[in-house]
Motif scaffolding. Structure first.
Motif, PDB file in Angstrom:
ATOM      1  N   UNK A  10      53.365  30.899  53.810  1.00 33.03           N
ATOM      2  CA  UNK A  10      53.158  31.620  52.561  1.00 33.03           C
ATOM      3  C   UNK A  10      54.307  32.546  52.234  1.00 33.03           C
ATOM      4  N   UNK A  11      54.637  33.410  53.214  1.00 33.28           N
ATOM      5  CA  UNK A  11      55.726  34.342  52.934  1.00 33.28           C
ATOM      6  C   UNK A  11      57.065  33.636  52.855  1.00 33.28           C
ATOM      7  N   UNK A  12      57.198  32.497  53.574  1.00 36.50           N
ATOM      8  CA  UNK A  12      58.405  31.692  53.430  1.00 36.50           C
ATOM      9  C   UNK A  12      58.573  31.187  52.017  1.00 36.50           C
ATOM     10  N   UNK A  13      57.465  30.713  51.412  1.00 35.96           N
ATOM     11  CA  UNK A  13      57.517  30.266  50.025  1.00 35.96           C
ATOM     12  C   UNK A  13      57.910  31.398  49.097  1.00 35.96           C
ATOM     13  N   UNK A  14      57.328  32.593  49.340  1.00 35.10           N
ATOM     14  CA  UNK A  14      57.650  33.741  48.491  1.00 35.10           C
ATOM     15  C   UNK A  14      59.138  34.060  48.583  1.00 35.10           C
ATOM     16  N   UNK A  15      59.660  34.099  49.826  1.00 34.32           N
ATOM     17  CA  UNK A  15      61.082  34.426  50.005  1.00 34.32           C
ATOM     18  C   UNK A  15      61.969  33.377  49.345  1.00 34.32           C
ATOM     19  N   UNK A  16      61.614  32.097  49.530  1.00 37.14           N
ATOM     20  CA  UNK A  16      62.430  31.027  48.946  1.00 37.14           C
ATOM     21  C   UNK A  16      62.457  31.111  47.431  1.00 37.14           C
ATOM     22  N   UNK A  17      61.267  31.320  46.832  1.00 33.94           N
ATOM     23  CA  UNK A  17      61.252  31.345  45.366  1.00 33.94           C
ATOM     24  C   UNK A  17      61.969  32.586  44.835  1.00 33.94           C
ATOM     25  N   UNK A  18      61.910  33.700  45.588  1.00 35.64           N
ATOM     26  CA  UNK A  18      62.631  34.898  45.164  1.00 35.64           C
ATOM     27  C   UNK A  18      64.142  34.666  45.185  1.00 35.64           C
ATOM     28  N   UNK A  19      64.626  34.050  46.293  1.00 36.89           N
ATOM     29  CA  UNK A  19      66.049  33.738  46.403  1.00 36.89           C
ATOM     30  C   UNK A  19      66.494  32.839  45.254  1.00 36.89           C
TER      31      UNK A  19
ATOM     32  N   UNK B  47      62.450  27.172  35.003  1.00 36.70           N
ATOM     33  CA  UNK B  47      62.722  27.429  36.419  1.00 36.70           C
ATOM     34  C   UNK B  47      62.081  28.744  36.840  1.00 36.70           C
ATOM     35  N   UNK B  48      62.149  29.762  35.974  1.00 37.44           N
ATOM     36  CA  UNK B  48      61.538  31.052  36.308  1.00 37.44           C
ATOM     37  C   UNK B  48      60.034  30.905  36.464  1.00 37.44           C
ATOM     38  N   UNK B  49      59.410  30.126  35.563  1.00 33.10           N
ATOM     39  CA  UNK B  49      57.975  29.908  35.668  1.00 33.10           C
ATOM     40  C   UNK B  49      57.636  29.158  36.946  1.00 33.10           C
ATOM     41  N   UNK B  50      58.476  28.155  37.308  1.00 39.95           N
ATOM     42  CA  UNK B  50      58.250  27.430  38.553  1.00 39.95           C
ATOM     43  C   UNK B  50      58.348  28.346  39.760  1.00 39.95           C
ATOM     44  N   UNK B  51      59.349  29.237  39.771  1.00 38.16           N
ATOM     45  CA  UNK B  51      59.493  30.177  40.881  1.00 38.16           C
ATOM     46  C   UNK B  51      58.286  31.097  40.970  1.00 38.16           C
ATOM     47  N   UNK B  52      57.808  31.577  39.812  1.00 42.57           N
ATOM     48  CA  UNK B  52      56.653  32.463  39.813  1.00 42.57           C
ATOM     49  C   UNK B  52      55.433  31.747  40.374  1.00 42.57           C
ATOM     50  N   UNK B  53      55.221  30.477  39.951  1.00 40.44           N
ATOM     51  CA  UNK B  53      54.072  29.716  40.459  1.00 40.44           C
ATOM     52  C   UNK B  53      54.162  29.549  41.962  1.00 40.44           C
ATOM     53  N   UNK B  54      55.369  29.168  42.449  1.00 39.23           N
ATOM     54  CA  UNK B  54      55.539  28.950  43.885  1.00 39.23           C
ATOM     55  C   UNK B  54      55.260  30.236  44.665  1.00 39.23           C
ATOM     56  N   UNK B  55      55.789  31.362  44.151  1.00 37.13           N
ATOM     57  CA  UNK B  55      55.598  32.641  44.839  1.00 37.13           C
ATOM     58  C   UNK B  55      54.125  33.032  44.863  1.00 37.13           C
ATOM     59  N   UNK B  56      53.411  32.795  43.741  1.00 38.08           N
ATOM     60  CA  UNK B  56      51.987  33.142  43.693  1.00 38.08           C
ATOM     61  C   UNK B  56      51.193  32.311  44.694  1.00 38.08           C
ATOM     62  N   UNK B  57      51.492  30.995  44.738  1.00 36.40           N
ATOM     63  CA  UNK B  57      50.787  30.129  45.684  1.00 36.40           C
ATOM     64  C   UNK B  57      51.060  30.585  47.106  1.00 36.40           C
TER      65      UNK B  57
END
Lengths: 84, 92
Positions: A10-19, B47-57
């Motif tokens: 979970x936190x890996x996904x958060x870090x990846x999407x933030x990067x 892409x921003x929306x995709x990143x937000x979705x991924x982070x939320x999941x």
């Protein structure tokens, strides 16, 4: 508490999407306002790739989802003949 | 108006605004960096929306708590149901 593996993923996904978000934001929004002789430009690909790479990735995603749906539907097909 | 129609209208509005600024039919020449930012803007929003979705999941996966009491109650109900049904003759 979620399991350790769940937390890691979970936190890996958060870090990846933030990067990814930070890199892409700098690429698209900040770089055009920086002079072209600044050193930061060598960390980023040419600008055309900022559109082609997400579009191709999106198409690949749709392709995989479609293939998955086709495979699942193929496995679940029932034979049309009934055994009377 | 249905939700779909509302979303499509909103998208059409945003699309028209982007096209007007990017394809420059009115001839008002924006400064070059602004044009360079404007062209990939729809892809950027996607892409921003995709990143937000991924982070939320990912975040909800990491913070989802076990419910001990609910799990025990469910197992209890499963055992009761199996006992009841096998008593009525259903084979497991």
């Amino acid at each position: 508490m979620a399991t350790a593996m769940d937390q890691l993923v979970g936190f890996g996904l958060v870090a990846f999407s933030l990067l990814l978000f930070v890199y892409y934001t700098i690429w698209i929004i900040i770089l055009p306002f920086i002079d072209s002789d600044h050193g930061i430009h060598k960390f980023f690909l040419p600008r055309e790739y900022s559109v082609t790479i997400p579009v191709i990735a999106g198409l690949l995603l749709v392709l995989f989802v479609g293939v998955f749906v086709v495979i699942v539907m193929w496995k679940n097909r029932k034979p049309a003949k009934k055994s009377d | 108006m249905t939700k779909l129609a509302q979303w499509l209208c909103g998208l059409a509005l945003l699309g028209t605004a982007w096209a007007t600024l990017a394809l420059d039919p009115l001839g008002l020449h924006l400064p070059l960096p602004c044009q360079q930012v404007l062209w990939p803007f729809p892809v950027y929003l996607l892409v921003a929306f995709g990143c937000y979705s991924l982070a939320t999941i990912g975040y909800r996966l990491a913070t989802f708590n076990d419910c001990e009491a609910a799990a025990k109650e469910l197992q209890e109900q499963i055992r009761e149901a199996r006992a009841d049904l096998s008593q009525r003759g259903l084979k497991f």
